[in-house]
Structure formats: structure tokens, C-alpha cells
Design a protein around this motif. Sequence first.
Motif, short mmCIF file in Angstrom:
data_model
loop_
_atom_site.label_atom_id
_atom_site.label_comp_id
_atom_site.label_asym_id
_atom_site.label_seq_id
_atom_site.Cartn_x
_atom_site.Cartn_y
_atom_site.Cartn_z
N UNK A 108 0.82 -1.21 0.00
CA UNK A 108 0.00 0.00 0.00
C UNK A 108 0.86 1.26 0.00
N UNK A 109 2.20 1.07 0.03
CA UNK A 109 3.11 2.17 -0.26
C UNK A 109 3.04 2.56 -1.73
N UNK A 110 2.59 1.63 -2.58
CA UNK A 110 2.19 2.00 -3.94
C UNK A 110 0.75 2.48 -3.78
N UNK A 111 0.60 3.75 -3.54
CA UNK A 111 -0.75 4.26 -3.22
C UNK A 111 -1.63 4.25 -4.46
N UNK A 112 -2.93 4.32 -4.23
CA UNK A 112 -3.87 4.38 -5.35
C UNK A 112 -3.49 5.49 -6.33
N UNK A 113 -3.32 6.74 -5.85
CA UNK A 113 -2.98 7.84 -6.76
C UNK A 113 -1.63 7.64 -7.46
N UNK A 137 -6.37 -5.44 -4.06
CA UNK A 137 -6.47 -4.03 -3.74
C UNK A 137 -7.94 -3.64 -3.58
N UNK A 138 -8.17 -2.38 -3.14
CA UNK A 138 -9.52 -1.94 -2.82
C UNK A 138 -10.34 -1.68 -4.08
N UNK A 139 -11.66 -1.94 -4.01
CA UNK A 139 -12.53 -1.73 -5.17
C UNK A 139 -12.39 -0.34 -5.79
N UNK A 140 -12.28 0.69 -4.97
CA UNK A 140 -12.18 2.06 -5.50
C UNK A 140 -10.88 2.27 -6.27
N UNK A 141 -9.80 1.64 -5.75
CA UNK A 141 -8.52 1.75 -6.45
C UNK A 141 -8.60 1.06 -7.81
N UNK A 181 -14.66 -13.46 -6.01
CA UNK A 181 -15.49 -12.25 -6.06
C UNK A 181 -14.70 -11.10 -6.67
N UNK A 182 -13.42 -11.03 -6.28
CA UNK A 182 -12.57 -9.95 -6.80
C UNK A 182 -12.37 -10.09 -8.31
#
Length: 350
Positions: A108-113, A137-141, A181-182
Amino acid sequence: MTPDPGKYERPDRTTVLAWLRENDPAALEALWLQADTVRRSQVGDAVHLRGLVEVSNHCVRQCTYCGIRAGNREVNRYRMTAEEVVGCALRVAGLGYGTIVIQGGEDFGLTGPWVTDVVTRIKAATPLAVTLSLGERLPDELREWREAGADRYLLRFETSDMALFDRIHPPRHGQSVKRWDLLGRLRDLGYEVGSGVMVGIPGQTWGSLADDVMHFASLDLDMIGVGPYIQHPDTPLATTAAGGPDQVPADATTACKVVALARLVRPDANIPATTALGTIDRAHGRELGLHRGANVVMPNFTPDRYKASYDIYPDKAALGDPGEDLPGTVRELLRRLGRTVGQGQGSRGG
Ligand code: 5AD
């Protein structure tokens, strides 16, 4: 006799299981021939080259087989900068490849943005298809990255035996994400979806491996990655004794059977001859894969100063070792095999 490519029957689970248990090399020739024939009729002789960039070996997970698991203190951790990743993409594009694969630990150091920015810059600067392989990773990402232009996502389900899956993938914060599911979510977002398994995980049975192959079809996978399990000494699974008489061996022939069966159940999928296959049989692994159903190879473009630290299993094969990452040599290999270099992005069905 060469089977008529239009006529072959998709194997059912009973047939898949019988092929997996088949040990007679002469009998297996029929499986190899069928897979090669279906490969040629469905996706042709072109082999698509994907440039692999291992962007980070930080990982929050504790997968018991993987050398870069969070608990392994022996690893020198690195995370590439966006500039470095874009630089690799320019090299990959400059060599005429159609795809860059951006792979890393679940970091998560590779952030979404950060990922959004990298994808945006690569899509602006090159004609490459962008494949992401960054874990659960998270659905929003995942949505944001797709909107930024990412084309494909790779997430192996590793095994369809849920008890085995849970044993080798301790969940984070006790929450286990259902990978099926993912994978469905990725499909809904419009990604081409890749998954696959390791062959010969301690505790993996023939029956569960037959189920894995049937799932390749029911998930309608666009890409299927299969490699042998390779023991890493600094992991808990290395000290686990392999199971009983029904234990699947982690050898090149068994991995090739799964590659061939993947081709038969998912005729137009993109299927790589994987690095793990090239590692367990350095002389012939990738070549065997390409003869037994595979149509993709993924040369490694990770900068040399990081390469050795992406140590998911020991002694990972470079494509043919010193220098064979060079495009000339990959092309040489393909010419020797009578195959051509894929043009364009090499998407499913195109
Ligand atoms: N042996 C073989 N394959 C491995 N992978 C991770 N660790 C190992 C290992 N010890 C594979 C997993 C993962 C992919 C990126 O590498 O299947 O999905």
C-alpha cells in the motif's frame, strides 16, 4: 494423425483428471499435440511479448510459500519510483512489445494515486496495453486505475481447494477476501482478467487440480498463468512435508499438463510459458510450454539493481540467462521454434 482443430471436444472434469494422472510419455504426446493444434487454430503462431516490471517487493501478506512475504527479514526491500517505471515502459515500447505488466507485492506504499499517475503517464507516452498485478487491492482503487486506462489485471487464485488456500494465505486483519469475487469485480470494471494456479503446492491433490482447470473455463479467463511451486528456504511452507499419495508433484511435466488443459478448456486465452516453468527446467521449460499450449512470454524489464531482490522463489530464470532478455535473443528463440513475434497489444480475440 493430426486432430481436426474444428472437431476437438472440450474435456470434462473426468477427462481432465485422467490426463492429469497420465504418466505414460507416449500417451501424453496426444495431449501435447491436441493443445498445440488448438493453440495454432485459435490464436495462431504469434507469441506475444509482455515486458514485466517488478515495481515493489514490499508486501503486507504472509503467503507461506512466497519469498517476499512480510515476515521474511532476509529481503532487501525496494520500491521503484514513478520515473523509473515510466522509463521501463519506454524501453518496452521502444523494443516493439505491446504490453507492460506492472507487478508487485501487496504494497500500500504503492498508493492508489501513485498507480493512477503511472498508468496515466504510460498510456499518454506509449501505445502499450497496461496490465496490473498488485494483489488484492480496494474496489475504488481498481476502478480508478481502470478509468486511468489500465487494460488488464492478473490475480492468481492459486488453488480452488479453499481449505488449502486459507492455510497458505493467512488473511490480513482476519478478513479474507474471496478472490473469485474480486475476479468478478475486475471483469465488471471492464478489465481483461487473468488468473491461474501453482502446481504442486504441498497438500494439493489431483482432484483439486482438476477443479482448478474447470474453473479456468467457468471464470472465462482471458489470461491463464500456471507454474510449478518452487520451494523457497526462507518460508514456512519449505518445512511442510508434501501430502500423501494424492499429492501433485511440482515438476515441469505436471505444470505442462495444466498449461495444455488450460488451452483445451479456454481455447482463445492468452497463456504464458511462465518464468517458474523456465526455472524448474532451465534448458527447455519455456520452449516446452510454447509447444504445449502457451502463446505468451514475459521477459523481465526490472532494473538490474532490483531484480535479485524480487525473490519470490530462488534462482528465478532470466529468459535464457545473460543477455537473453535482449529482444534479439527472444526473437531468435521464437524463430527456432517456427513461431512469430506478436504485433500490437495481443488482447484476447485480437
Ligand atoms: N513458487 C512458485 N510460484 C510462486 N509464486 C509465488 N511464490 C512462488 C513460489 N514459491 C507465484 C504465485 C503468484 C505469482 C506472482 O508467483 O502464483 O501469484
